[in-house]
Each structure stands twice: as C-alpha cells, then as structure tokens.
Design an enzyme around this catalytic site. Structure first.
Site, PDB file in Angstrom:
ATOM      1  N   GLY A 238       0.046   3.805   2.463  1.00 21.77           N
ATOM      2  CA  GLY A 238      -0.252   5.145   2.939  1.00 21.77           C
ATOM      3  C   GLY A 238       0.479   6.213   2.138  1.00 21.77           C
ATOM      4  O   GLY A 238      -0.086   7.270   1.824  1.00 21.77           O
ATOM      5  N   ASP A 239       1.749   5.952   1.803  1.00 22.06           N
ATOM      6  CA  ASP A 239       2.509   6.892   0.980  1.00 22.06           C
ATOM      7  C   ASP A 239       1.927   6.996  -0.429  1.00 22.06           C
ATOM      8  O   ASP A 239       1.853   8.083  -1.009  1.00 22.06           O
ATOM      9  CB  ASP A 239       3.970   6.457   0.900  1.00 22.06           C
ATOM     10  CG  ASP A 239       4.668   6.525   2.252  1.00 22.06           C
ATOM     11  OD1 ASP A 239       4.644   7.600   2.872  1.00 22.06           O
ATOM     12  OD2 ASP A 239       5.208   5.502   2.691  1.00 22.06           O
ATOM     13  N   ARG A 240       1.511   5.845  -0.989  1.00 25.31           N
ATOM     14  CA  ARG A 240       0.903   5.853  -2.319  1.00 25.31           C
ATOM     15  C   ARG A 240      -0.387   6.672  -2.303  1.00 25.31           C
ATOM     16  O   ARG A 240      -0.645   7.469  -3.216  1.00 25.31           O
ATOM     17  CB  ARG A 240       0.624   4.413  -2.739  1.00 25.31           C
ATOM     18  CG  ARG A 240      -0.145   4.232  -4.037  1.00 25.31           C
ATOM     19  CD  ARG A 240       0.687   4.506  -5.271  1.00 25.31           C
ATOM     20  NE  ARG A 240       0.697   5.926  -5.637  1.00 25.31           N
ATOM     21  CZ  ARG A 240       1.170   6.390  -6.774  1.00 25.31           C
ATOM     22  NH1 ARG A 240       1.684   5.574  -7.669  1.00 25.31           N
ATOM     23  NH2 ARG A 240       1.138   7.680  -7.022  1.00 25.31           N
TER      24      ARG A 240
END
Length: 434
Positions: A238-240
């Site tokens: 999700g952060d990527r």
C-alpha cells in the site's frame, strides 16, 4: 519538485526463526530465533519509496523520545522534520518462519499523542506536493496541520482510526476493507462513489489486492488489473502504491496513469520479495539479488522449467506448448527473442508484435511465471544465467538434436521435446492473410 510525506512513522521489527516443534503445554508453534531485522515503517517507509524513485522528499511526523523512538529515528532513510510525542513509539513485531508470519505483536501508542511544531508546519507549507500517510496515531487530526494541508495538493492514504481527508484531495487511496468500513458497503463501486462525494475529493481509488484497483473520478469508474504474481506477504504494498501514485501526480500525470503506475510499482515490489527485500534499506528493492520467482522455487527445492522462442503472434500451438512445459515443473520461464533478434532470424518484416507486447501477453497466461527477453540469436547465454532444470522445445525432432541440449546437460539439467502442433504457426497465419 518537493514532496513532503506527512504521517505516522512506525518501528517495524521482523524476528526470523525456524518452527520445528509445538509447545508441550499448548497448541502453539515454537519459534527458534535466528535473526532480527528492524526498519522504519508507516509514513517513513512511504517516504523512502519516494526517495528511491529519485524525488526530493522530506518526512514530517512525530516520534516519542523513548528507546524505540530513538531506534526509529536512526532508521529513517530520508531528511525528516520530526516533532515529539507523549505516547509511546508504536512498534509492530512480526514473528516469521520460512517467509511467512506466524504472529504479530504490537506495542506502543496509548495515552497522549503527537506534538505538531511550527517547523513541521513550515515544511508542509513549502511542499509542492504532499502525501499523507495516516496510520491512525492522531497526527493529521491536528487543527493547524489540517489547515496547512487544505492549501496543498494532497494524496491521502487514510486509516480507519484516522480523520477524513481534507477537501479537494487529488487522490484518496483506501484499501477495500477501509473503503467498506468508511462507506458501509462491500461494493467497491458504490464505496468509491460515496466516499468521493463525502470527502469532496477529486478522485478515490480503492485498492483490492490481486483484483487490482478501482478509480472513481466522476463518470464511469476505471478498473486497473493487477499483474499476476504469487504473494505470501503484502506488507508495504500500500505504501509503495501510494508513493508512486503521488509522485506521478506531482509530475503532472493524469489520475488513471498515476494509478496504473502505482499498481505496477506495488506488484514489482511484491514480486521482488516485498519487505523481505528491504533488509538493508529501501534502496535495495530494485537490485537483481532480490528474491525472484526462480529463486523462491529453488529455495524450496522445486523444479525450474524454461522454454524459448519469438512468440510473435500468440496462437493455440504456443499455448499448448507452454502448458505442456509448465506441467514439467514448479515454474516456467520463457526466454523471449528481442525485436532485434527476431529481425535477424525472420527478416525485416518481423516481428509483427513488439517485444513489450509479446512479453505482456505471455505473462498474462496462467502457465507462464516469468519472461526474460534476450538479444542474441540463440538463447544460450540466457540459459547459462538461468540454469534451468528442464529446457523445453516444441518440435518434430529429438531432444538430443537440439543445440542447447549439451549446454543444459552441463549443469545437470535435461532437455525435453513436447508435441509439435502442425498447421499452427506464426508463419502460416501470416501466409494465409496474404
């Protein structure tokens, strides 16, 4: 272009070990610890991803002055403006064996909360673009901070325990579980539409794991499928995704293009081992020594199968050959002739289909696990690098007559010929069209 990532930095700890027995007094696995790895997670991980993509990034957050907080500050990989916090530093510890999480232990948080300083506000105000990475620790509830965020172009990655995004956010990126909880419906289409209206956002994208993402920016929603990969641990994806989407929007990309780039980046991150590829920091995520499909198969003692060819116009004969090849082992790698290689072999009118499209079509097949493009006239150098256990060709000749057979036999591999399907060839298809 100055990107500021605002949000909650966490301390992520992986405790690696071996599980070979069960507790004598309870039905619980015993983890014999072999190693421990720590990294900066949450908003700090998103910021590190953005910096690895070449952006000028600053992390803005709040970290407690405790032992875990000092450890976390030392692990942050980007320039940071960090205020204090009166609550304990949040720590997520995963107990892992064989690449799989056995359990997770969380600590930290509690009474108190982050302290927003004037220096933090000034850093956000100076940003050209902002990514809010909310992990529900209270930072982006601050009234003064929200007032500054409302005046900046923002991508907002929300959290169920966090506040609503500021109005006019360029993109809000909840996952399906979060969107369902926010909107009160498990239908991603209805949830995206409802949340876009409620939050007065320009666009909402609901991430759905292996099902891809759904983008709603008014009108007909756009679904971007996710590449086919095997995922054992989606942590960090999700952060990527959010970091890439924010970077592309900041560079002027349209929302659908930014979202598609985010999907591709998240899939590539997971295909290269996910957080297991971050042992020495995010800068290692794109190195060739990260865990690939072939590495993972070999690590568990599986059989690597390879085949090769031009695959210019994909047809039923190709699919039958590839399906038969995949049945001989645990993964199938296709060594694909580049466009230049095909031209030398087939003439100036070929290939009909470019190598990127040919590779994409092959990867879309369930029987294909990986595609490697080579530029030589023969696949021998590609084979030396890959060293498959089984090399497969389709044809009406013996395995030993193939020029690659001796090469493959040199490292203990074997060559196999699968049935040739007469009447089904790219040359034949092109001849019939003329």
């Amino acid at each position: 272009m100055k990107l500021v990532v605002v949000g909650d930095a966490l301390l992520d700890v992986d405790v690696e070990g071996v599980v070979a027995r069960v507790c004598p007094d309870a039905p619980a696995p015993v983890l014999d610890v072999t190693a421990e790895h720590a990294r900066a997670g949450g908003a700090a991980l998103a910021a590190a991803f953005a910096r690895a993509d070449g952006l000028d990034v600053t992390l803005v957050g709040a970290v407690a002055d405790d032992e875990d907080g000092r450890r976390l500050r030392a692990l942050v990989e980007v320039p940071a403006v960090l205020g204090g916090s009166t609550s304990a530093t949040p720590v997520k510890t995963r107990l892992r064996s064989g690449g799989t999480s056995v359990a997770r232990v969380d600590r930290g948080g509690g009474p108190g909360g982050p302290e927003v300083t004037d220096e933090m506000l000034d850093a956000v105000a100076a940003a050209d673009f902002v990514l809010v990475s909310d992990y529900g620790r209270g930072l982006v509830r601050d009234r003064r901070l929200r007032a500054v965020l409302a005046r900046r172009p923002v991508v907002w990655d929300p959290h169920p325990r966090g506040p609503a995004p500021t109005p006019d956010a360029r993109l809000v990126t909840p996952n399906l579980a979060e969107a369902s909880a926010f909107a009160g419906t498990s239908d991603p289409y209805a949830a995206a539409e409802a949340l876009r209206d409620r939050w007065r956002a320009r666009a909402v994208v609901v991430t759905m794991g292996c099902r891809g993402v759904l983008l709603h920016q008014g009108g007909t929603p756009v679904v971007v499928p996710a590449p086919k990969i095997t995922v054992t641990d989606p942590c960090g994806a999700g952060d990527r995704f959010a970091a890439t989407a924010a970077a592309r929007l900041a560079a002027g990309a349209a929302p659908d293009d930014a979202v598609a780039a985010g999907v591709a980046a998240a899939a590539d991150f997971l295909a290269r081992g996910g957080v297991d590829g971050l042992r020495d920091g995010v800068s290692t995520v794109d190195k060739s020594d990260a865990l690939s499909t072939v590495d993972a198969v070999r690590a568990r003692g599986g059989v690597v199968v390879a085949t090769g060819g031009c695959f210019d116009l994909l047809h039923a004969g190709h699919v039958r050959t590839l399906t038969a090849a995949r049945a001989l082992g645990d993964c199938l790698v296709v060594c694909l002739n580049s466009d230049a290689s095909v031209r030398r072999l087939k003439g100036p009118g070929r290939p009909v289909t470019g190598q990127d499209d040919r590779a994409e079509l092959l990867r879309a097949l369930d029987c294909v696990d990986e595609v490697r493009v080579f530029d030589d006239d023969t696949p021998q150098r590609a084979l030396r690098e890959l060293r498959p256990d089984v090399w497969v060709k389709g044809g009406d000749y013996s395995a030993e007559s193939l020029p690659e057979a001796e090469l493959v036999r040199g490292w203990g591999g074997r060559t196999v010929v699968v049935p040739y399907h007469r009447g089904r060839s790219t040359t034949g298809i092109l001849a019939r069209r003329t």
